[in-house]
Design a protein around this motif. Structure first.
Motif, mmCIF file in Angstrom:
data_model
loop_
_atom_site.group_PDB
_atom_site.id
_atom_site.type_symbol
_atom_site.label_atom_id
_atom_site.label_comp_id
_atom_site.label_asym_id
_atom_site.label_seq_id
_atom_site.Cartn_x
_atom_site.Cartn_y
_atom_site.Cartn_z
ATOM 1 N N PHE A 70 0.839 -1.207 0.000
ATOM 2 C CA PHE A 70 0.000 0.000 0.000
ATOM 3 C C PHE A 70 0.868 1.249 0.000
ATOM 4 O O PHE A 70 1.973 1.245 0.566
ATOM 5 C CB PHE A 70 -0.921 0.023 1.213
ATOM 6 N N SER A 71 0.324 2.324 -0.592
ATOM 7 C CA SER A 71 1.073 3.578 -0.634
ATOM 8 C C SER A 71 0.240 4.794 -0.251
ATOM 9 O O SER A 71 0.761 5.892 -0.201
ATOM 10 C CB SER A 71 1.637 3.813 -2.037
ATOM 11 N N ARG A 72 -1.037 4.642 0.007
ATOM 12 C CA ARG A 72 -1.872 5.767 0.392
ATOM 13 C C ARG A 72 -2.305 5.621 1.839
ATOM 14 O O ARG A 72 -2.602 4.508 2.272
ATOM 15 C CB ARG A 72 -3.110 5.864 -0.517
ATOM 16 N N PRO A 73 -2.361 6.684 2.611
ATOM 17 C CA PRO A 73 -2.081 8.062 2.218
ATOM 18 C C PRO A 73 -0.607 8.340 1.963
ATOM 19 O O PRO A 73 -0.279 9.274 1.263
ATOM 20 C CB PRO A 73 -2.586 8.878 3.402
ATOM 21 N N HIS A 74 0.295 7.518 2.554
ATOM 22 C CA HIS A 74 1.722 7.681 2.314
ATOM 23 C C HIS A 74 2.411 6.375 2.707
ATOM 24 O O HIS A 74 2.009 5.709 3.671
ATOM 25 C CB HIS A 74 2.291 8.837 3.142
ATOM 26 N N GLN B 254 -6.569 11.410 -1.587
ATOM 27 C CA GLN B 254 -5.264 10.918 -1.137
ATOM 28 C C GLN B 254 -5.425 9.807 -0.101
ATOM 29 O O GLN B 254 -4.531 8.977 0.078
ATOM 30 C CB GLN B 254 -4.445 12.068 -0.554
ATOM 31 N N PHE B 255 -6.565 9.776 0.589
ATOM 32 C CA PHE B 255 -6.830 8.772 1.613
ATOM 33 C C PHE B 255 -7.620 7.590 1.063
ATOM 34 O O PHE B 255 -8.182 6.806 1.827
ATOM 35 C CB PHE B 255 -7.577 9.411 2.793
ATOM 36 N N THR B 256 -7.669 7.476 -0.247
ATOM 37 C CA THR B 256 -8.248 6.301 -0.899
ATOM 38 C C THR B 256 -7.121 5.522 -1.583
ATOM 39 O O THR B 256 -6.023 6.052 -1.773
ATOM 40 C CB THR B 256 -9.301 6.715 -1.935
ATOM 41 N N PRO B 257 -7.352 4.260 -1.970
ATOM 42 C CA PRO B 257 -6.277 3.466 -2.576
ATOM 43 C C PRO B 257 -5.760 4.061 -3.876
ATOM 44 O O PRO B 257 -6.502 4.709 -4.622
ATOM 45 C CB PRO B 257 -6.939 2.103 -2.809
ATOM 46 N N TYR B 258 -4.484 3.819 -4.135
ATOM 47 C CA TYR B 258 -3.879 4.253 -5.394
ATOM 48 C C TYR B 258 -4.419 3.434 -6.564
ATOM 49 O O TYR B 258 -4.626 3.934 -7.667
ATOM 50 C CB TYR B 258 -2.363 4.109 -5.307
#
Length: 494
Positions: free
Chosen positions: A130-134, A307-311
């Motif tokens: 995972f990469s979102r939110p960061h 930004q707080f949803t999946p990439y």
């Protein structure tokens, strides 16, 4: 830009462009792809999965477009974190006077050690799927998993009395035995004997755990991404509560509390809302732009929220009946899930923590954050074993944490765990296990042998039909002569 396509020469290598390169795993660098491995063009397609385009996107994975903007937000900042950390330690060393309190200094030293480890992990640990939110957010929870596992190992190696009294260092109100609440008792939905409020039994059961059940199963559905598995785990846990209510009074509930309030209303509604959210995520268009490339303020605010949803999104297709390996993997996932649920109740029972204590809530928040990553890593490992050759780091830690929690329960209260099940409960579980084993043997062994035998018979019948057809057309004489000559030649060789 579509993920998997390559930019022309001279184009700026942005975030998306960097993902398409197949370099080794980055150390602390931001990885904006939801699954970095999927973006590598050299990835071989797994068996049974369709790939399209130069990016070799899986058939169950959504298509992603990214303009490749690489902003300050996505950079690693390793030197910045190191500088701030060194300044903080220098302030404590040079400017702050150390208190003459051994217990206070011990607590502060342990907390400082944990914070330094978390700073190291957030900047240097390997990225997950995972990469979102960061990506740093998920690296933080990975490091928290390590700290929690080490804490459990420490508790495991203490005596029962020392382990319970150690909890007082965290909260002075802990370390004292607490009575368990019995949710059973009077199970009348309408109590005619209570003229003031005949529905008082229902209102008594409506506590803070009702919304917790709903939101918990909503988030579990987002983790598992399968309606059948969620319903099986939900129903199985109610059967476990029935089976273990002689060990923990907390499991003693009314029948309508089990099946109406829990399974149908709270769990069922949470699963339904979770499936609707999954449907929206699978149909959503994943098109990303840099914040400063969006001209309108409304578009910028929308981009911040997204930004707080999946990439990107990958639909889970567990297919437990497709092979014995997948069937055993799904059964193992269900078993670990149920064991983690039981650990919630048994841990607070053996460590004397009230249900409303903040440590119980923090443990649930912890599993919410690490559970989704662990399930994605398990699915990738099971669905594509040729590329994912080992179990993911977060999945490994979650399995280790669940096992360690169970071992603490076994050590701290073996008497409660060894209370024998009622005879009728034992019979039901034995019958269920026999049915599962029988179906497994039929589906993956007996059925395969039967199908193989039928296929051999079908091939023999087709061969015989072709032979009879040749004879009826007059071509059989020459073929029979050739077969006889071939037999004579083989006899001569022998």
């Amino acid at each position: 830009m579509r993920r998997g396509e390559r930019r022309g020469p001279g184009a700026a290598l942005g975030k998306a462009a960097l993902e398409e390169q197949p370099p080794p795993q980055p150390n602390g660098g931001a990885n904006p792809a939801d699954n970095p491995a999927d973006a590598a063009g050299e990835r071989p397609p797994p068996p049974g999965a369709e790939r399209d385009g130069p990016g070799l996107r899986r058939s169950t994975e959504s298509e992603v477009y990214d303009d490749g903007t690489n902003t300050f937000f996505w950079r690693a900042h390793t030197l910045t974190v190191l500088f701030i950390l060194t300044c903080a330690l220098g302030y404590v060393t040079l400017l702050e006077e150390t208190p003459q309190d051994t217990a206070y200094n011990t607590k502060r030293g342990i907390v400082a050690s944990i914070l330094v480890f978390l700073c190291f992990g957030v900047t240097q640990a390997k990225d997950g799927p995972f990469s979102r939110p960061h990506p740093a957010y998920w690296r933080f929870w990975l490091c928290v998993s390590v700290v929690y596992e080490l804490f459990l190992i420490f508790i495991l190696f203490q005596t029962v009395q020392d382990g319970r009294q150690f909890m007082k260092y965290i909260d002075p109100h802990l370390g004292v035995p607490l009575p368990e609440r019995d949710y059973g008792g009077n199970c009348l939905i309408y109590d005619p004997g209570n003229e003031t409020d005949p529905f008082h039994n229902i209102w008594d059961k409506l506590d803070g755990f009702v919304p917790a059940h709903f939101f918990g199963w909503y988030l579990k559905t987002l983790m598992i991404r399968d309606w059948w598995m969620c319903m099986i785990i939900s129903v199985m846990f109610e059967f476990l509560e029935y089976s273990l209510e002689h060990q923990l009074p907390n499991f003693s509930e009314c029948w309508w509390d089990h099946w109406i309030m829990d399974v149908i209303l709270c769990n069922g509604l949470g699963i339904y809302c979770g499936m609707k959210t999954l449907s929206w995520l699978s149909l959503k268009t994943y098109k990303w732009q840099g914040l400063w490339n969006i001209p309108t303020y409304k578009g910028k605010m929308k981009r911040i929220v997204f930004q707080f949803t999946p990439y990107s999104w990958v639909k889970f297709e567990w297919k437990p009946a497709s092979s014995l390996r997948r069937w055993l993997a799904v059964c193992g996932i269900i078993f670990v899930f149920l064991l983690a649920e039981l650990n919630t109740f048994y841990l607070k029972f053996v460590l004397w923590m009230p249900p409303e204590h903040y440590l119980v809530l923090l443990r649930l928040v912890f599993f919410v954050n690490v559970g989704g990553v662990a399930m994605r890593e398990i699915y990738d490992f099971m669905d594509d074993p040729k590329f994912h050759k080992k179990l993911g780091q977060q999945a490994w830690l979650v399995a280790a944490i669940t096992a360690t929690e169970f071992l603490i329960v076994v050590k701290y209260d073996p008497y409660t765990l060894t209370l024998s099940l009622p005879f009728y409960i034992t019979q039901c579980w034995i019958l269920g296990i026999i049915l599962v084993l029988t179906w497994t043997a039929w589906r993956f062994f007996i059925r395969d042998i039967t199908l193989r035998y039928k296929e051999i018979r079908r091939q023999k019948q087709e061969h015989k039909y072709e032979k009879d057809k040749c004879l009826s057309n007059g071509d059989g004489h020459s073929s029979m002569l050739e077969e006889q000559n071939g037999n004579k030649l083989r006899e001569r060789k022998l």
